[in-house]
Design an enzyme around this catalytic site. Structure first.
Site, PDB file in Angstrom:
ATOM      1  N   SER A  73       1.895 -10.075  -1.202  1.00 40.64           N
ATOM      2  CA  SER A  73       1.273  -8.208  -0.566  1.00 40.64           C
ATOM      3  C   SER A  73       1.445  -7.738   0.948  1.00 40.64           C
ATOM      4  O   SER A  73       1.648  -6.233   0.786  1.00 40.64           O
ATOM      5  CB  SER A  73       0.095  -7.970  -1.400  1.00 40.64           C
ATOM      6  OG  SER A  73      -0.585  -8.794  -1.008  1.00 40.64           O
ATOM      7  N   GLU A 112      -9.917   5.770   2.990  1.00 38.89           N
ATOM      8  CA  GLU A 112     -10.547   4.659   3.976  1.00 38.89           C
ATOM      9  C   GLU A 112      -9.813   2.912   3.485  1.00 38.89           C
ATOM     10  O   GLU A 112      -8.740   3.073   3.624  1.00 38.89           O
ATOM     11  CB  GLU A 112     -11.683   4.339   2.341  1.00 38.89           C
ATOM     12  CG  GLU A 112     -11.638   3.262   1.654  1.00 38.89           C
ATOM     13  CD  GLU A 112     -10.334   3.850   0.593  1.00 38.89           C
ATOM     14  OE1 GLU A 112     -10.093   5.134   0.279  1.00 38.89           O
ATOM     15  OE2 GLU A 112      -9.457   2.884  -0.152  1.00 38.89           O
ATOM     16  N   LYS A 115       0.429  -1.308   0.010  1.00 37.37           N
ATOM     17  CA  LYS A 115       0.119   0.022  -0.272  1.00 37.37           C
ATOM     18  C   LYS A 115       0.562   1.288  -0.659  1.00 37.37           C
ATOM     19  O   LYS A 115       0.280   2.510  -0.584  1.00 37.37           O
ATOM     20  CB  LYS A 115      -0.727   0.387   0.572  1.00 37.37           C
ATOM     21  CG  LYS A 115      -1.600  -1.254   1.411  1.00 37.37           C
ATOM     22  CD  LYS A 115      -3.013  -0.687   0.263  1.00 37.37           C
ATOM     23  CE  LYS A 115      -4.449  -1.849   0.055  1.00 37.37           C
ATOM     24  NZ  LYS A 115      -4.893  -1.617  -1.434  1.00 37.37           N
TER      25      LYS A 115
END
Lengths: 270, 409
Positions: free
Chosen positions: B390, B123, B101
């Protein structure tokens, strides 16, 4: 010409300010909606905006979000909303009814099917919050075939170039969103709104109605000084939430508010 | 300039089109108030993505702050256990903040700075994007507000506290299903209200145009590195690339540089929850229908009336009823394939990676691992699969302990 354009044009010719009110269909349940629509008309409402409940009403503030939730708990679907309008038409052939909502239920139903059904039920127009004109070509095509008018929104952030394009596509009226925010947000700086509306009126040739933040006769009159009409939503829905368990009280309080706003608007042009 | 972020790559298909469409998907389905902000963002991004200073700042932070390049690790014991093709792990879990991210957040924070917006909002589902947003806010001196479903706050309390330590405000969202989709609604409401001073960092390749494009471009560093690392370590191209898909940013990031390499299978793994047949899942590409939500047209989980369905997944980060529009497009043109694995399969893969490789994967990434092991078993040993690992699973330890009936306080 549809009921919506005729009515908006007539009001303008008469020099009258338009009063548009918003309720969510099926809030708090479906038996309340049609009788309340008739009472709104009797209290002086010119155009009824009927909210179509959706699971993710992303442009709404808390008051209208909860109304959507109540209507969904009562099991209200898009098809139900259209049937409520058909029921309303049994007694009222004159008052324009505009559906306001989000695109997905219409996508799911299918554009052509939606346009056919809506026309059959006596729906005059749509305001689809998350469908800007750029994405609306396919749907508008079907709506036009069935004489249903698309009303588009302008916002404080809309550039003059966009405003011209949007108003040329909008039918009936153009809905000017008075503030940056969700429905029912904060208090309105009516002087600032009036300035913006004056500027927009130079671009927008058709009737311009202002919504968001209009809570009573005073704010309605202040805003309608420059605009051709007002849209009142959260203030009404707030009363509906407060009296959801007493339909008599609900109707009385909503009618009283609408009458107050009607008088304030009429006093402007008297 | 390094090759970590080189802006437009001419060899890629030129999608989205100028209005943000990937075939019939994508677009800009938002309220009028947001249109001007999206146009501004698009213009600013178009200008900056070829700006030397912007790219230098971004690449420097990716190297020295995020810790890129992330390793490509040949997981030999996992390969042995699967019994087939070689499994390689792209170690995004080793990035600063523990997931992919941050790649997007760094890029968007620099964008926000250039646009003169002192406040960012985000969010979050699992909290990984929220933590990354809070981190870059601290790094660049921006104020930060993170919207998070109250149900997710409950299951990811570790990340909630981390965001607070980073100086962010975490706002619980109690509307709707109280998960990621509702957090997105609330962030959109904040943005429309505070549009003058606020930039909204969407955490995935969904939302209105230009977000799916911007987030993909910032995440494509994963695929560029993996491709180059694989070529230098093993030679040639891998046979398959596997990644989990919630909104789909880590998958899009690793897939994108391989799109033109038609021999490389691209597999997105959705959250199958309790099983597709149960209806309790979060797999719109596997079992959803086309619709419009959160600014774009894509595959969605919805009911017969077009209302958005509540989703289920053991992993909060995959618990989302939509998916990025480019994935919807890749599915339709059959360039990528999409499958689903259940909570149970993901949990088993989670445990195996711990035991066999000493790596604690996020539950999200465990979905990709679970499918990669099945796929490996069906392929010969001389083939190669890259799995995008990830994120790391520290945040999931309490969930696992609860499943195992252990109280860790």
């Amino acid at each position: 010409m549809s009921r919506l354009s005729s009515k908006a044009g007539l009001l303008r010719d008469l020099g009258k300010k338009a009063l548009v009110t918003y309720i969510v269909a099926g809030d708090p349940d479906q038996s309340v909606t049609v009788p309340l629509m008739h009472k709104l008309v009797a209290a002086g409402v010119d155009v009824i905006e009927l909210g179509v409940p959706f699971s993710d009403p992303e442009a709404e503030g808390p008051v209208i979000q909860r109304a959507h939730e109540r209507a969904l708990r009562a099991g209200t679907s898009l098809l139900d909303v259209m049937q409520l309008v058909a029921e309303f038409r049994n007694l009222d052939q004159a008052t324009p009814v505009v559906l306001m909502g989000y695109l997905n239920p219409i996508e799911k139903m299918g554009y052509e099917n939606f346009a056919q059904q809506a026309s059959k039920c006596g729906i005059d127009g749509t305001i689809i919050v998350n469908l800007p004109p750029e994405e609306a070509a396919d749907l508008s095509c079907y709506l036009e075939q069935h004489d249903i008018e698309s009303v588009y929104l302008l916002a404080p952030t809309t550039t003059p170039e966009r405003a011209a394009g949007i108003s040329s596509r909008s039918r009936g009226f153009v809905y000017y969103v008075s503030l940056k925010g969700t429905t029912g947000a904060g208090s309105l700086n009516t002087a600032e709104v009036s300035g913006k509306v004056r500027a927009m009126k130079k671009i927008v040739k058709m009737p311009l109605y202002v919504g968001f933040g209009i809570k009573n006769g005073v704010t309605a009159a202040a805003v309608a000084h420059e605009s051709d009409g007002v849209v009142v939503g959260s203030a009404i829905v707030d009363y509906m939430a407060f009296h959801e368990n007493n339909i008599g009280e609900l109707e009385t309080s909503v009618v009283t508010l609408v009458q107050e706003i009607r008088s304030a608007l009429d006093a402007l042009v008297a | 300039m390094s090759d970590r972020y080189s802006g437009v790559n001419e060899k890629q298909p030129l999608l989205p089109d100028e209005r943000g469409h990937f075939g019939i998907y994508g677009g800009k389905f938002v309220s009028e108030t947001l249109m001007a902000a999206l146009d501004d963002l698009e213009n600013e991004y178009s200008r900056l993505k070829v700006d030397e200073n912007f790219l230098a700042t971004l690449n420097s932070d990716l190297e020295h702050y995020v810790g890129r390049a992330s390793p490509l690790y040949h997981a030999q014991r996992l390969t042995e256990a699967a019994g087939g093709a070689q499994i390689w792990l792209k170690r995004e879990d080793l990035n600063h903040t523990g997931a992919h991210k941050i790649n997007n957040c760094i890029g968007q924070a620099i964008l926000a700075k250039h646009m003169g917006k002192p406040r960012i909002i985000a969010e979050t589902g699992a909290g990984q994007h929220g933590v990354a947003a809070a981190t870059v806010a601290a790094r660049f001196g921006l104020s930060c507000c993170v919207y998070m479903g109250s149900e997710d706050i409950e299951r990811q309390s570790h990340n909630v506290y981390r965001m607070k330590l980073l100086g962010a405000e975490v706002v619980p969202v109690t509307s709707g299903s109280k998960t990621l989709k509702d957090a997105l609604n609330e962030a959109m409401r904040d943005w429309v209200t505070n549009i003058d001073d606020t930039h909204y960092i969407i955490g995935t390749v969904a939302g209105p145009h230009p977000y799916p494009m911007i987030v993909r471009d910032f995440q494509a560093v994963i695929g560029r590195e993996a491709k180059q690392q694989f070529a230098s370590r093993q030679g040639g191209l891998p046979d398959a690339v596997v990644a989990c898909v919630g909104g789909g940013s880590n998958a899009m990031g690793i897939f994108y540089p391989f799109l033109d390499d038609q021999d490389v299978r691209l597999v997105g793994v959705e959250a199958g929850g309790s099983g597709i047949a149960s209806g309790q899942h979060a797999a719109p590409l596997t079992a959803g229908e086309v619709g419009v939500l959160h600014g774009n047209r894509t595959y969605l989980m919805q009911d017969k009336n077009g209302l958005i369905a509540e989703t289920h997944s053991i992993s909060a980060g995959l618990d989302y009823p939509g998916v990025g529009p480019e994935h919807a497009w890749l599915k339709d043109i059959k360039r990528a394939e999409y499958v689903a694995v259940t909570d149970q399969e993901a949990l088993a893969a989670f445990r195996q990676l711990n035991l066999l490789e000493g790596i604690l994967p996020a539950l999200e990434s465990s979905h990709a691992l679970a499918y990669a092991m099945q796929l490996a078993a069906s392929l010969p040993v001389e083939q190669h699969i890259i799995v995008n690992l990830s994120g790391r699973g520290d945040k999931d330890v309490p969930t696992m302990a609860k499943i195992d009936g252990i109280s860790i306080g």
